[in-house]
Design a protein around this motif. Structure first.
Motif, PDB file in Angstrom:
ATOM      1  N   ALA A 186      51.833 -36.613  94.244  1.00  0.00           N
ATOM      2  CA  ALA A 186      51.017 -37.311  93.240  1.00  0.00           C
ATOM      3  C   ALA A 186      50.215 -38.470  93.844  1.00  0.00           C
ATOM      4  O   ALA A 186      49.011 -38.607  93.560  1.00  0.00           O
ATOM      5  CB  ALA A 186      51.897 -37.789  92.091  1.00  0.00           C
ATOM      6  N   PRO A 187      50.824 -39.343  94.684  1.00  0.00           N
ATOM      7  CA  PRO A 187      50.016 -40.433  95.288  1.00  0.00           C
ATOM      8  C   PRO A 187      48.867 -39.899  96.141  1.00  0.00           C
ATOM      9  O   PRO A 187      47.779 -40.496  96.164  1.00  0.00           O
ATOM     10  CB  PRO A 187      51.044 -41.190  96.146  1.00  0.00           C
ATOM     11  N   LEU A 188      49.082 -38.804  96.842  1.00  0.00           N
ATOM     12  CA  LEU A 188      48.021 -38.218  97.659  1.00  0.00           C
ATOM     13  C   LEU A 188      46.875 -37.732  96.785  1.00  0.00           C
ATOM     14  O   LEU A 188      45.698 -37.965  97.100  1.00  0.00           O
ATOM     15  CB  LEU A 188      48.584 -37.058  98.483  1.00  0.00           C
ATOM     16  N   VAL A 189      47.203 -37.066  95.674  1.00  0.00           N
ATOM     17  CA  VAL A 189      46.164 -36.579  94.765  1.00  0.00           C
ATOM     18  C   VAL A 189      45.397 -37.747  94.152  1.00  0.00           C
ATOM     19  O   VAL A 189      44.157 -37.720  94.037  1.00  0.00           O
ATOM     20  CB  VAL A 189      46.799 -35.705  93.668  1.00  0.00           C
ATOM     21  N   ASP A 190      46.117 -38.803  93.759  1.00  0.00           N
ATOM     22  CA  ASP A 190      45.446 -39.982  93.185  1.00  0.00           C
ATOM     23  C   ASP A 190      44.487 -40.613  94.194  1.00  0.00           C
ATOM     24  O   ASP A 190      43.356 -41.006  93.839  1.00  0.00           O
ATOM     25  CB  ASP A 190      46.491 -41.017  92.746  1.00  0.00           C
ATOM     26  N   ALA A 191      44.933 -40.731  95.444  1.00  0.00           N
ATOM     27  CA  ALA A 191      44.067 -41.331  96.469  1.00  0.00           C
ATOM     28  C   ALA A 191      42.836 -40.470  96.698  1.00  0.00           C
ATOM     29  O   ALA A 191      41.709 -40.998  96.844  1.00  0.00           O
ATOM     30  CB  ALA A 191      44.862 -41.493  97.768  1.00  0.00           C
ATOM     31  N   MET A 192      43.007 -39.154  96.706  1.00  0.00           N
ATOM     32  CA  MET A 192      41.862 -38.262  96.905  1.00  0.00           C
ATOM     33  C   MET A 192      40.904 -38.342  95.724  1.00  0.00           C
ATOM     34  O   MET A 192      39.669 -38.320  95.904  1.00  0.00           O
ATOM     35  CB  MET A 192      42.361 -36.826  97.100  1.00  0.00           C
ATOM     36  N   PRO A 227      54.462 -31.207  93.303  1.00  0.00           N
ATOM     37  CA  PRO A 227      55.667 -32.030  93.471  1.00  0.00           C
ATOM     38  C   PRO A 227      55.347 -33.503  93.280  1.00  0.00           C
ATOM     39  O   PRO A 227      54.228 -33.964  93.530  1.00  0.00           O
ATOM     40  CB  PRO A 227      56.092 -31.737  94.918  1.00  0.00           C
ATOM     41  N   GLU A 228      56.335 -34.257  92.848  1.00  0.00           N
ATOM     42  CA  GLU A 228      56.155 -35.683  92.580  1.00  0.00           C
ATOM     43  C   GLU A 228      55.666 -36.429  93.814  1.00  0.00           C
ATOM     44  O   GLU A 228      54.879 -37.375  93.711  1.00  0.00           O
ATOM     45  CB  GLU A 228      57.495 -36.261  92.099  1.00  0.00           C
ATOM     46  N   GLU A 229      56.130 -35.996  94.994  1.00  0.00           N
ATOM     47  CA  GLU A 229      55.745 -36.685  96.224  1.00  0.00           C
ATOM     48  C   GLU A 229      54.262 -36.538  96.543  1.00  0.00           C
ATOM     49  O   GLU A 229      53.699 -37.334  97.311  1.00  0.00           O
ATOM     50  CB  GLU A 229      56.575 -36.159  97.399  1.00  0.00           C
TER      51      GLU A 229
END
Length: 218
Positions: A202-208, A198-200
């Motif tokens: 994406a920021p979590l995956v980028d930070a990880m 989900p789009e929401e």
């Protein structure tokens, strides 16, 4: 100490089930009340139509016969017709003594402990009163109400199962992400992919991924 962590799946499921249940119950109550009011209106209209269409002549079954409403012989409707001097022309059940009203309209009477709903019609040359037991009307009205709300009552628990399936499906990407993290054996493994998430998230995956890249550089 720190509070115990609550499962996201359980929290989401609980909130969704609670919301659906509240809306379903409120909708069922509202629908039931509307149905109850409509059924009472229908029964009142039935009394009115009988008063407008009934004749002065006794029925073929005899003077004391009752107009039967429906298949149940107990659901009878009593017709009392009088002339201008309030002398009886026809009374389908003389044993029931219901007071004669002086104005057209609906009335509630009690006779021998039994409550009756009566429609009185003051015509040019006669008075017509049509009565039915209130208890029988109430049973019919509540029966109609139950038939209306029963499908909704069945749908509510079925929706609980659907909510559990939807929440599980929505949280599947998080489970896949967790599995991908646990599958990493070395710091040099490829970064996590956000494809299909989900789009929401994406920021979590980028930070990880940033953390993993810095870990790899160290």
């Amino acid at each position: 100490g720190a509070g115990k962590m609550k499962p996201l799946r359980g929290a989401l499921t609980g909130w969704f089930i609670g919301l659906i249940t509240v809306i379903g119950v409120a909708g069922s109550i509202g629908t039931g009340l509307v149905s109850l009011n409509e059924e009472n209106g229908f029964l009142d209209d039935q009394l009115r139509q009988i008063a407008l269409s009934v004749g002065d002549t006794p029925s073929a079954a005899g003077e004391s016969s009752q107009i039967i409403s429906g298949a149940n012989p107990e659901d009878h409707i009593i017709v009392h017709i009088l002339d201008n001097n309030l002398e009886t022309i026809r009374n389908s059940d003389p044993a029931i003594d219901i007071p004669i009203e002086t104005a057209t309209g609906f009335y509630d009477h009690v006779n021998a402990g039994v409550q009756w709903r009566t429609f009185t019609l003051i015509a040019e040359n006669r008075v017509v009163q049509v009565s039915q037991q209130t208890e029988l009307r109430t049973e019919a009205a509540f029966g109609s109400m139950l038939n209306t709300i029963l499908p909704l009552a069945v749908l509510i628990p079925m929706s609980w199962i659907f909510v559990g399936w939807v929440v599980k499906r929505l949280l599947k990407p998080l489970q896949n992400l967790t599995a991908a993290l646990l599958a990493r054996r070395t710091a040099s493994d490829v970064v996590l992919s956000s494809k299909g998430l989900p789009e929401e998230l994406a920021p979590l995956v980028d930070a990880m991924n940033n953390v993993l890249v810095r870990q790899h550089e160290l």
